[in-house]
Design a protein around this motif. Structure first.
Motif, short mmCIF file in Angstrom:
data_model
loop_
_atom_site.label_atom_id
_atom_site.label_comp_id
_atom_site.label_asym_id
_atom_site.label_seq_id
_atom_site.Cartn_x
_atom_site.Cartn_y
_atom_site.Cartn_z
N LEU A 12 -4.84 -1.74 11.47
CA LEU A 12 -4.36 -1.92 10.10
C LEU A 12 -5.43 -2.52 9.19
O LEU A 12 -5.59 -2.09 8.04
CB LEU A 12 -3.10 -2.81 10.08
CG LEU A 12 -1.81 -2.14 10.46
CD1 LEU A 12 -0.69 -3.17 10.65
CD2 LEU A 12 -1.40 -1.11 9.41
N ILE A 13 -6.14 -3.49 9.69
CA ILE A 13 -7.22 -4.11 8.91
C ILE A 13 -8.27 -3.06 8.55
O ILE A 13 -8.72 -2.99 7.40
CB ILE A 13 -7.84 -5.29 9.67
CG1 ILE A 13 -6.83 -6.44 9.75
CG2 ILE A 13 -9.13 -5.75 9.02
CD1 ILE A 13 -7.21 -7.54 10.73
N GLN A 14 -8.64 -2.27 9.52
CA GLN A 14 -9.64 -1.21 9.27
C GLN A 14 -9.11 -0.22 8.24
O GLN A 14 -9.84 0.19 7.32
CB GLN A 14 -9.99 -0.50 10.57
CG GLN A 14 -10.79 -1.36 11.52
CD GLN A 14 -10.97 -0.73 12.88
OE1 GLN A 14 -10.25 0.18 13.28
NE2 GLN A 14 -11.94 -1.24 13.63
N TRP A 15 -7.86 0.17 8.37
CA TRP A 15 -7.26 1.11 7.41
C TRP A 15 -7.22 0.50 6.01
O TRP A 15 -7.59 1.14 5.04
CB TRP A 15 -5.87 1.50 7.90
CG TRP A 15 -5.09 2.32 6.91
CD1 TRP A 15 -5.32 3.61 6.55
CD2 TRP A 15 -3.94 1.90 6.17
NE1 TRP A 15 -4.39 4.02 5.64
CE2 TRP A 15 -3.53 2.99 5.38
CE3 TRP A 15 -3.23 0.72 6.10
CZ2 TRP A 15 -2.44 2.92 4.54
CZ3 TRP A 15 -2.13 0.65 5.27
CH2 TRP A 15 -1.76 1.75 4.48
N LEU A 16 -6.78 -0.76 5.94
CA LEU A 16 -6.70 -1.43 4.64
C LEU A 16 -8.07 -1.54 3.97
O LEU A 16 -8.18 -1.42 2.75
CB LEU A 16 -6.11 -2.83 4.79
CG LEU A 16 -4.59 -2.91 4.89
CD1 LEU A 16 -4.16 -4.31 5.28
CD2 LEU A 16 -3.93 -2.49 3.59
N SER A 17 -9.09 -1.76 4.76
CA SER A 17 -10.43 -1.93 4.19
C SER A 17 -10.95 -0.64 3.55
O SER A 17 -11.85 -0.69 2.72
CB SER A 17 -11.40 -2.43 5.26
OG SER A 17 -11.65 -1.41 6.20
N THR A 18 -10.39 0.50 3.91
CA THR A 18 -10.84 1.78 3.33
C THR A 18 -9.89 2.30 2.26
O THR A 18 -10.16 3.31 1.63
CB THR A 18 -10.96 2.85 4.43
OG1 THR A 18 -9.68 3.11 4.99
CG2 THR A 18 -11.93 2.41 5.51
N LEU A 19 -8.79 1.60 2.06
CA LEU A 19 -7.74 2.06 1.15
C LEU A 19 -8.17 1.92 -0.30
O LEU A 19 -8.64 0.87 -0.73
CB LEU A 19 -6.46 1.25 1.41
CG LEU A 19 -5.15 1.76 0.88
CD1 LEU A 19 -4.86 3.15 1.43
CD2 LEU A 19 -4.03 0.83 1.28
N ASN A 20 -7.98 3.00 -1.08
CA ASN A 20 -8.33 2.98 -2.50
C ASN A 20 -7.13 3.26 -3.41
O ASN A 20 -7.27 3.22 -4.63
CB ASN A 20 -9.42 4.02 -2.79
CG ASN A 20 -10.73 3.63 -2.16
OD1 ASN A 20 -11.11 2.46 -2.20
ND2 ASN A 20 -11.40 4.58 -1.55
N ASP A 21 -5.99 3.54 -2.84
CA ASP A 21 -4.78 3.87 -3.60
C ASP A 21 -4.15 2.58 -4.14
O ASP A 21 -3.50 1.83 -3.41
CB ASP A 21 -3.81 4.62 -2.70
CG ASP A 21 -2.57 5.11 -3.42
OD1 ASP A 21 -2.25 4.57 -4.50
OD2 ASP A 21 -1.92 6.01 -2.89
N LYS A 22 -4.34 2.32 -5.43
CA LYS A 22 -3.85 1.08 -6.04
C LYS A 22 -2.34 0.94 -5.92
O LYS A 22 -1.83 -0.16 -5.65
CB LYS A 22 -4.26 0.99 -7.50
CG LYS A 22 -3.85 -0.33 -8.14
CD LYS A 22 -4.23 -0.37 -9.60
CE LYS A 22 -3.83 -1.64 -10.31
NZ LYS A 22 -2.65 -2.33 -9.92
#
Length: 77
Positions: A12-22
């Motif tokens: 989840l941390i890895q996914w969140l770090s790449t997330l750009n959808d505000k």
């Protein structure tokens, strides 16, 4: 702590770090805030009274054992 739980957190941390959808980030932040909310403030007055009565009964020794309750309701289990 369970290793699979740790792995899920890392994923989840890895996914969140790449997330750009505000909008998705905003939704996640709202979910996080809701998790901080004390459930006691979210329940009805009737529910609070029922819980308080249960605590008072327990404090006064008015308890029924699990085995007794199980015997009573065994025919429905």
């Amino acid at each position: 702590m369970d290793l699979s739980l740790e792995n899920k957190k890392i994923e989840l941390i890895q996914w969140l770090s790449t997330l750009n959808d505000k909008s998705l980030i905003d939704k996640l932040m709202k979910l996080r805030e809701k998790e901080k909310t004390d459930w006691w403030n979210e329940i009805s007055l009737e529910e609070k009274k029922s819980i308080e009565k249960g605590i008072q009964d327990a404090d006064n020794g008015k308890l029924t054992s699990h085995s007794s309750v199980k015997d009573i309701y065994e025919k429905w289990l």
